[in-house]
Design an enzyme around this catalytic site. Sequence first.
Site, short mmCIF file in Angstrom:
data_model
loop_
_atom_site.label_atom_id
_atom_site.label_comp_id
_atom_site.label_asym_id
_atom_site.label_seq_id
_atom_site.Cartn_x
_atom_site.Cartn_y
_atom_site.Cartn_z
N GLU A 39 88.05 33.70 38.51
CA GLU A 39 86.66 33.51 38.06
C GLU A 39 86.53 32.33 37.09
O GLU A 39 85.58 32.24 36.32
CB GLU A 39 86.17 34.80 37.38
CG GLU A 39 86.21 36.01 38.30
CD GLU A 39 85.88 37.29 37.59
OE1 GLU A 39 84.72 37.46 37.16
OE2 GLU A 39 86.79 38.13 37.43
N TYR A 73 76.97 34.68 42.12
CA TYR A 73 77.00 33.43 41.37
C TYR A 73 76.33 32.24 42.04
O TYR A 73 76.16 31.22 41.39
CB TYR A 73 78.45 33.10 41.01
CG TYR A 73 79.06 34.15 40.13
CD1 TYR A 73 78.52 34.43 38.88
CD2 TYR A 73 80.16 34.89 40.53
CE1 TYR A 73 79.05 35.40 38.05
CE2 TYR A 73 80.71 35.87 39.71
CZ TYR A 73 80.15 36.12 38.48
OH TYR A 73 80.68 37.09 37.67
N SER A 85 84.20 40.73 39.43
CA SER A 85 83.23 39.97 40.22
C SER A 85 83.37 40.19 41.72
O SER A 85 83.11 39.29 42.52
CB SER A 85 83.32 38.47 39.90
OG SER A 85 82.90 38.21 38.60
N ASN A 142 81.81 46.34 33.16
CA ASN A 142 82.23 44.97 32.89
C ASN A 142 82.19 44.73 31.39
O ASN A 142 81.11 44.77 30.79
CB ASN A 142 81.30 43.97 33.59
CG ASN A 142 81.24 44.20 35.09
OD1 ASN A 142 82.07 43.70 35.82
ND2 ASN A 142 80.26 44.97 35.54
N GLU A 147 81.85 50.61 38.04
CA GLU A 147 82.73 50.01 37.05
C GLU A 147 81.93 49.57 35.84
O GLU A 147 80.69 49.47 35.89
CB GLU A 147 83.48 48.81 37.64
CG GLU A 147 82.58 47.67 38.06
CD GLU A 147 83.39 46.49 38.61
OE1 GLU A 147 84.63 46.51 38.51
OE2 GLU A 147 82.76 45.55 39.12
N ASP A 179 77.89 48.92 36.55
CA ASP A 179 77.41 48.77 37.92
C ASP A 179 77.43 50.12 38.63
O ASP A 179 78.39 50.89 38.50
CB ASP A 179 78.27 47.77 38.68
CG ASP A 179 78.19 46.37 38.11
OD1 ASP A 179 77.18 46.06 37.44
OD2 ASP A 179 79.13 45.59 38.32
N ARG A 188 78.29 45.83 30.81
CA ARG A 188 77.35 46.05 31.91
C ARG A 188 77.97 47.02 32.90
O ARG A 188 79.11 46.82 33.34
CB ARG A 188 77.02 44.74 32.63
CG ARG A 188 75.73 44.78 33.44
CD ARG A 188 75.56 43.59 34.37
NE ARG A 188 76.47 43.71 35.51
CZ ARG A 188 77.39 42.83 35.83
NH1 ARG A 188 77.56 41.74 35.10
NH2 ARG A 188 78.16 43.02 36.90
N GLY A 208 78.83 38.40 32.84
CA GLY A 208 78.57 36.98 33.04
C GLY A 208 77.44 36.48 32.15
O GLY A 208 76.49 37.20 31.85
#
Length: 312
Positions: free
Chosen positions: A17, A215, A146, A275, A273, A256, A254, A279
């Site tokens: 990433e 992205y 990601s 994060n 998951e 998901d 964050r 991002g």
Amino acid sequence: MNAPKRVTVLMGGMSSERVVSLSSGQGVAEALRSKGYDVCTLDAQADLAALVETLNTQKPDVVFNALHGRFGEDGCIQGILDWMGIPYTHSGIRASATAMDKAAARAIFQTAGLPVAEGMVVDIATLANADPLPTPYVVKPLNEGSSVGVSIVRAGSNTRADIVKNWTYGPQALVEAFIPGREITVGVMGDRALTITDITPTGTGHDFYDYDSKYQVGGSAHVLPAQIDAASAKLALEVAVKAHQALGCSGASRSDFRLDDTNPDQPHLVLLEVNTQPGMTATSLLPEQAAYCGISYPELCAWLVEQATCRQ
């Protein structure tokens, strides 16, 4: 007047990433300069001695960790910064390492009573021989972010052998039941859930929220707040905060989710998951949610700096 706080933005790194992290870091640096911070940037590459030397030269009051993926998100850089005694943004070693290890995070979520999909860890070599779960199911690397390396195996797709042949993510994988429905996400700042974003990949060849959908500009459509039933919305906000707390996260995270609302009378929410390094690019979800809540991108970056700490 006090001198402006010195902030080094760590970016780039060595993970898959890297490109995204460079974009995040550039945006963060510009935002922090606009708030009056004295900002340097540092591309955290493989030479750790050089990294430590540069940090000692820059003498930051705070490191803004804009790294994503391995080394930046898994507890490694956190350990170095703790050893150096430099406060840094986001989560510490334990929360970072646990969240990055999908099997470990899954165990924490189950212990905390949070909803997860049916699943198991398998030796990747055995996947070519048989389906470990009824199709469709999802195959994920244990330690990537990601959606890197994620595949969906559907009935009659004959993709197992190709997944094994092209696998470069270690000897094991996490296999989970595929949950139909919506992809939603919830940002958390401190102990506050922001809002819920409903994510729909756009274009062709994207049947889930993969790396390109995340992205590429226009790779996905975001609706916030998500137009979902009130009970599921309330649960998603609560679970995001509980997951943040169960892992011991700091700053922002964050979570998901998949929301199976194919039967509107019985919606089913599953946590995928957390994060710990969300991002921070122009298309990223956390800044978008913060803006919806009245927190500008520079304000979000400054808040993360002011929350920074060292865990010595």
